[in-house]
Design an enzyme around this catalytic site. Sequence first.
Site, PDB file in Angstrom:
ATOM      1  N   GLY A  27       0.805  -1.212   0.000  1.00 52.95           N
ATOM      2  CA  GLY A  27       0.000   0.000   0.000  1.00 52.95           C
ATOM      3  C   GLY A  27       0.838   1.262   0.000  1.00 52.95           C
ATOM      4  O   GLY A  27       2.040   1.236  -0.234  1.00 52.95           O
ATOM      5  N   ALA A  31       4.135   5.952  -8.122  1.00 51.42           N
ATOM      6  CA  ALA A  31       4.149   5.704  -9.570  1.00 51.42           C
ATOM      7  C   ALA A  31       4.844   4.397  -9.931  1.00 51.42           C
ATOM      8  O   ALA A  31       4.530   3.787 -10.956  1.00 51.42           O
ATOM      9  CB  ALA A  31       4.816   6.877 -10.294  1.00 51.42           C
ATOM     10  N   GLY A  32       5.789   3.956  -9.103  1.00 53.45           N
ATOM     11  CA  GLY A  32       6.441   2.674  -9.355  1.00 53.45           C
ATOM     12  C   GLY A  32       5.460   1.522  -9.288  1.00 53.45           C
ATOM     13  O   GLY A  32       5.407   0.672 -10.188  1.00 53.45           O
ATOM     14  N   HIS A  33       4.649   1.493  -8.225  1.00 52.21           N
ATOM     15  CA  HIS A  33       3.624   0.451  -8.106  1.00 52.21           C
ATOM     16  C   HIS A  33       2.655   0.499  -9.294  1.00 52.21           C
ATOM     17  O   HIS A  33       2.289  -0.528  -9.865  1.00 52.21           O
ATOM     18  CB  HIS A  33       2.781   0.661  -6.838  1.00 52.21           C
ATOM     19  CG  HIS A  33       3.519   0.527  -5.554  1.00 52.21           C
ATOM     20  ND1 HIS A  33       3.720   1.599  -4.710  1.00 52.21           N
ATOM     21  CD2 HIS A  33       4.087  -0.546  -4.943  1.00 52.21           C
ATOM     22  CE1 HIS A  33       4.369   1.179  -3.636  1.00 52.21           C
ATOM     23  NE2 HIS A  33       4.615  -0.107  -3.753  1.00 52.21           N
ATOM     24  N   GLY A 143       9.490  -4.526  -8.439  1.00 46.47           N
ATOM     25  CA  GLY A 143      10.408  -3.474  -8.852  1.00 46.47           C
ATOM     26  C   GLY A 143      11.852  -3.825  -8.542  1.00 46.47           C
ATOM     27  O   GLY A 143      12.145  -4.459  -7.522  1.00 46.47           O
ATOM     28  N   GLN A 144      12.756  -3.372  -9.393  1.00 45.96           N
ATOM     29  CA  GLN A 144      14.187  -3.617  -9.214  1.00 45.96           C
ATOM     30  C   GLN A 144      14.740  -2.909  -7.973  1.00 45.96           C
ATOM     31  O   GLN A 144      15.788  -3.301  -7.459  1.00 45.96           O
ATOM     32  CB  GLN A 144      14.931  -3.148 -10.476  1.00 45.96           C
ATOM     33  CG  GLN A 144      16.454  -3.148 -10.387  1.00 45.96           C
ATOM     34  CD  GLN A 144      17.056  -4.519 -10.169  1.00 45.96           C
ATOM     35  OE1 GLN A 144      16.480  -5.515 -10.585  1.00 45.96           O
ATOM     36  NE2 GLN A 144      18.220  -4.569  -9.520  1.00 45.96           N
ATOM     37  N   SER A 181       9.696   5.392  -3.228  1.00 43.47           N
ATOM     38  CA  SER A 181       9.495   4.466  -2.116  1.00 43.47           C
ATOM     39  C   SER A 181       8.419   5.031  -1.209  1.00 43.47           C
ATOM     40  O   SER A 181       8.346   6.249  -1.005  1.00 43.47           O
ATOM     41  CB  SER A 181      10.798   4.308  -1.318  1.00 43.47           C
ATOM     42  OG  SER A 181      10.562   3.641  -0.087  1.00 43.47           O
ATOM     43  N   SER A 182       7.588   4.145  -0.660  1.00 47.47           N
ATOM     44  CA  SER A 182       6.576   4.595   0.300  1.00 47.47           C
ATOM     45  C   SER A 182       7.233   5.265   1.501  1.00 47.47           C
ATOM     46  O   SER A 182       6.666   6.182   2.101  1.00 47.47           O
ATOM     47  CB  SER A 182       5.728   3.405   0.749  1.00 47.47           C
ATOM     48  OG  SER A 182       5.138   2.766  -0.365  1.00 47.47           O
TER      49      SER A 182
END
Length: 276
Positions: A27, A31-33, A143-144, A181-182
């Site tokens: 959660g 934008a990566g997610h 994600g990398q 990152s969150s």
Amino acid sequence: MQVVTTIEEVRAARRQWAEVGFVPTMGFLHAGHLSLVQQSKAENGVAIASIFVNPTQFGPNEDFASYPRDTPRDLALLEAAGCDLVWMPSVEEIYPAGFSSYVEVEGVTAPLEGARRPGHFRGVATVVTKLFNVVQPTKAYFGQKDAQQTVVIRQFVRDLAMPVEVVIAPTIREADGLAMSSRNSYLNAEQRAAAPVLYRALTAAQTAYAAGQTDAEAIRQLMLETLAQEPLAQVDYVSIADPRSLQELTTIDQQGVLVSLAVRIGKTRLIDNLVM
């Protein structure tokens, strides 16, 4: 977009689709997610995401209680990204009373994050295995940025003959290079301004390697010198390692070397990497 909470609901929904892509998340999406969800939808026709802050991958003094959560925002973002089903299980749904089975991956979990976060990868491997068992995805997307996690997941998927293709997508970055990152939400303005030093250290390593430097220790020192220019940066580790075994290298004599680091900015621990 369907939103469900139970294993039974996921399984009932899953039966209607031949192929599905799956994006497991904790959660507080960025934008990566969302790029993973969009790729999942494009490649499989159906995208499933999970939102579950997994307690077993947090250590006793880590940020489980304070980990950022914003479910209404997450659901709106997932719907806009084309997600078909969101699974939001409770802790009790994943770890019911009497739960006592864990997935332990040896070797690749020992260095780097594994050395500093005991039990972390046992928690990751266990929850991802359970999520895969329930969702039965055709492909799963990660994600990398969490490089060691991707190596660990690929290891147990291969070892346990799980019928899922693991897809690793490039790290999505802010304009100044900071990996999304969150946990970036923990940074105040001064800390946020300092945080791109991680990416500067990585690009310094890449530039040196491109110019012909193959001494891994010399590149580690260059990274440490770059990080030392930022007073707020407290270095946990810098690593130049084989991308499969994660063992440290002395000489870079192969393509695809994993350069990674972990740095504290204030109380926030940030990780990043690139493959060169």
